[in-house]
Motif scaffolding. Structure first.
Motif, PDB file in Angstrom:
ATOM      1  N   ARG A   4     -89.738  33.355  37.423  1.00 17.62           N
ATOM      2  CA  ARG A   4     -89.513  34.619  36.741  1.00 17.62           C
ATOM      3  C   ARG A   4     -88.064  34.706  36.268  1.00 17.62           C
ATOM      4  N   PRO A   5     -87.829  35.281  35.087  1.00 13.07           N
ATOM      5  CA  PRO A   5     -86.485  35.284  34.502  1.00 13.07           C
ATOM      6  C   PRO A   5     -85.378  35.821  35.407  1.00 13.07           C
ATOM      7  N   PHE A   6     -85.611  36.922  36.113  1.00 19.84           N
ATOM      8  CA  PHE A   6     -84.527  37.488  36.915  1.00 19.84           C
ATOM      9  C   PHE A   6     -84.317  36.721  38.214  1.00 19.84           C
ATOM     10  N   THR A   7     -85.220  35.799  38.536  1.00 21.56           N
ATOM     11  CA  THR A   7     -84.990  34.889  39.649  1.00 21.56           C
ATOM     12  C   THR A   7     -83.889  33.915  39.265  1.00 21.56           C
ATOM     13  N   VAL A   8     -83.854  33.557  37.990  1.00 20.19           N
ATOM     14  CA  VAL A   8     -82.850  32.629  37.463  1.00 20.19           C
ATOM     15  C   VAL A   8     -81.446  33.184  37.668  1.00 20.19           C
ATOM     16  N   SER A   9     -81.278  34.502  37.519  1.00 23.14           N
ATOM     17  CA  SER A   9     -79.957  35.120  37.672  1.00 23.14           C
ATOM     18  C   SER A   9     -79.773  35.735  39.066  1.00 23.14           C
ATOM     19  N   ASN A  10     -80.621  35.350  40.005  1.00 19.06           N
ATOM     20  CA  ASN A  10     -80.576  35.892  41.369  1.00 19.06           C
ATOM     21  C   ASN A  10     -80.687  37.410  41.389  1.00 19.06           C
ATOM     22  N   GLY A  11     -81.452  37.957  40.452  1.00 18.05           N
ATOM     23  CA  GLY A  11     -81.676  39.394  40.400  1.00 18.05           C
ATOM     24  C   GLY A  11     -80.561  40.185  39.744  1.00 18.05           C
ATOM     25  N   ARG A  12     -79.492  39.510  39.345  1.00 19.39           N
ATOM     26  CA  ARG A  12     -78.375  40.209  38.708  1.00 19.39           C
ATOM     27  C   ARG A  12     -78.749  40.582  37.278  1.00 19.39           C
ATOM     28  N   THR A  13     -78.339  41.769  36.863  1.00 23.66           N
ATOM     29  CA  THR A  13     -78.658  42.226  35.512  1.00 23.66           C
ATOM     30  C   THR A  13     -77.424  42.502  34.675  1.00 23.66           C
ATOM     31  N   ARG A  14     -76.261  42.458  35.290  1.00 21.26           N
ATOM     32  CA  ARG A  14     -75.022  42.745  34.566  1.00 21.26           C
ATOM     33  C   ARG A  14     -74.106  41.526  34.573  1.00 21.26           C
ATOM     34  N   PRO A  15     -73.750  41.040  33.381  1.00 18.53           N
ATOM     35  CA  PRO A  15     -72.810  39.924  33.317  1.00 18.53           C
ATOM     36  C   PRO A  15     -71.403  40.388  33.674  1.00 18.53           C
ATOM     37  N   THR A  16     -70.568  39.469  34.104  1.00 19.82           N
ATOM     38  CA  THR A  16     -69.181  39.801  34.435  1.00 19.82           C
ATOM     39  C   THR A  16     -68.286  39.746  33.201  1.00 19.82           C
ATOM     40  N   VAL A  17     -68.815  39.225  32.094  1.00 17.06           N
ATOM     41  CA  VAL A  17     -68.074  39.099  30.838  1.00 17.06           C
ATOM     42  C   VAL A  17     -68.855  39.847  29.765  1.00 17.06           C
ATOM     43  N   ALA A  60     -68.635  25.228  25.191  1.00 19.47           N
ATOM     44  CA  ALA A  60     -68.188  24.570  26.411  1.00 19.47           C
ATOM     45  C   ALA A  60     -66.720  24.183  26.284  1.00 19.47           C
ATOM     46  N   THR A  61     -65.995  24.299  27.390  1.00 20.93           N
ATOM     47  CA  THR A  61     -64.572  23.960  27.400  1.00 20.93           C
ATOM     48  C   THR A  61     -64.323  22.511  27.792  1.00 20.93           C
ATOM     49  N   GLY A  62     -65.319  21.882  28.391  1.00 22.79           N
ATOM     50  CA  GLY A  62     -65.139  20.530  28.895  1.00 22.79           C
ATOM     51  C   GLY A  62     -64.806  20.506  30.373  1.00 22.79           C
ATOM     52  N   THR A  63     -64.547  21.676  30.945  1.00 18.39           N
ATOM     53  CA  THR A  63     -64.265  21.796  32.372  1.00 18.39           C
ATOM     54  C   THR A  63     -65.568  21.678  33.148  1.00 18.39           C
ATOM     55  N   THR A  64     -65.559  20.872  34.179  1.00 16.14           N
ATOM     56  CA  THR A  64     -66.751  20.717  35.012  1.00 16.14           C
ATOM     57  C   THR A  64     -66.867  21.914  35.941  1.00 16.14           C
ATOM     58  N   PRO A  65     -68.006  22.615  35.901  1.00 10.39           N
ATOM     59  CA  PRO A  65     -68.188  23.775  36.785  1.00 10.39           C
ATOM     60  C   PRO A  65     -68.215  23.342  38.246  1.00 10.39           C
ATOM     61  N   PHE A  66     -67.656  24.176  39.117  1.00 12.58           N
ATOM     62  CA  PHE A  66     -67.687  23.877  40.543  1.00 12.58           C
ATOM     63  C   PHE A  66     -68.854  24.621  41.181  1.00 12.58           C
ATOM     64  N   GLY A  67     -69.291  24.136  42.320  1.00 10.43           N
ATOM     65  CA  GLY A  67     -70.388  24.787  43.030  1.00 10.43           C
ATOM     66  C   GLY A  67     -71.739  24.463  42.421  1.00 10.43           C
ATOM     67  N   TYR A  68     -72.774  25.032  43.031  1.00 10.41           N
ATOM     68  CA  TYR A  68     -74.143  24.779  42.569  1.00 10.41           C
ATOM     69  C   TYR A  68     -74.455  25.603  41.338  1.00 10.41           C
ATOM     70  N   LEU A  69     -75.021  24.951  40.355  1.00  9.44           N
ATOM     71  CA  LEU A  69     -75.552  25.628  39.180  1.00  9.44           C
ATOM     72  C   LEU A  69     -77.029  25.276  39.075  1.00  9.44           C
ATOM     73  N   GLY A  70     -77.819  26.245  38.697  1.00  6.38           N
ATOM     74  CA  GLY A  70     -79.238  25.995  38.536  1.00  6.38           C
ATOM     75  C   GLY A  70     -79.513  25.208  37.264  1.00  6.38           C
ATOM     76  N   PRO A  71     -80.752  24.798  37.078  1.00  7.63           N
ATOM     77  CA  PRO A  71     -81.099  24.020  35.886  1.00  7.63           C
ATOM     78  C   PRO A  71     -80.862  24.792  34.591  1.00  7.63           C
ATOM     79  N   GLU A  72     -81.022  26.103  34.611  1.00  7.72           N
ATOM     80  CA  GLU A  72     -80.796  26.900  33.405  1.00  7.72           C
ATOM     81  C   GLU A  72     -79.318  26.930  33.034  1.00  7.72           C
ATOM     82  N   HIS A  73     -78.437  26.945  34.043  1.00 10.39           N
ATOM     83  CA  HIS A  73     -76.998  26.872  33.774  1.00 10.39           C
ATOM     84  C   HIS A  73     -76.672  25.555  33.070  1.00 10.39           C
ATOM     85  N   THR A  74     -77.239  24.485  33.587  1.00 15.77           N
ATOM     86  CA  THR A  74     -76.996  23.162  33.011  1.00 15.77           C
ATOM     87  C   THR A  74     -77.520  23.094  31.582  1.00 15.77           C
ATOM     88  N   GLN A  75     -78.713  23.637  31.351  1.00 14.18           N
ATOM     89  CA  GLN A  75     -79.282  23.652  29.995  1.00 14.18           C
ATOM     90  C   GLN A  75     -78.410  24.483  29.055  1.00 14.18           C
TER      91      GLN A  75
END
Length: 124
Positions: free
Chosen positions: A19-32, A42-57
């Motif tokens: 389900r779509p909101f599972t992808v965002s862990n139930g969050r509905t408001r972006p921080t930006v 993309a900036t070319g900076t490698t993201p730290f921490g775990y990212l889900g498959p949708e983040h990678t896509q």
């Protein structure tokens, strides 16, 4: 059976398996604050921490400047969920954004609105 290129998250008969909101862990408001037409890249900076498959896509789609609305369409996710994913990537320095060049600080530019109207008419 999954559609070609969609991986295990989309099934032709059942639709999205996650389900779509599972992808965002139930969050509905972006921080930006992002507009539908904001160009993200993309900036070319490698993201730290775990990212889900949708983040990678999403990050893969942003190798070139692309509007937020197009990222949402290609991910087949609601814009609200896409904005949360993109803001996650912003927060870790993997993305940057700029307002759309065509607005020139006037989001009601007549030429832009006419172009959108023409595009909609072609679709009908």
């Amino acid at each position: 059976m999954a559609a070609v290129g969609d991986g295990p998250w989309l099934d032709e008969a059942a639709g999205r398996l996650v389900r779509p909101f599972t992808v965002s862990n139930g969050r509905t408001r972006p921080t930006v604050a992002l507009d539908l037409m904001s160009q993200v890249m993309a900036t070319g900076t490698t993201p730290f921490g775990y990212l889900g498959p949708e983040h990678t896509q999403a990050l893969d789609l942003c190798r070139v400047p692309v509007p937020v609305a197009e990222v949402a369409a290609r991910l087949r996710l609601p814009v609200a969920v896409t904005k949360v994913l993109l803001s996650d990537l912003f927060d870790c320095g993997a993305l940057t954004a700029k307002p759309p060049a065509s607005f020139h600080h006037t989001p009601t530019d007549r030429a832009l609105l006419e172009a959108v109207l023409d595009g909609l008419r072609r679709q009908l």
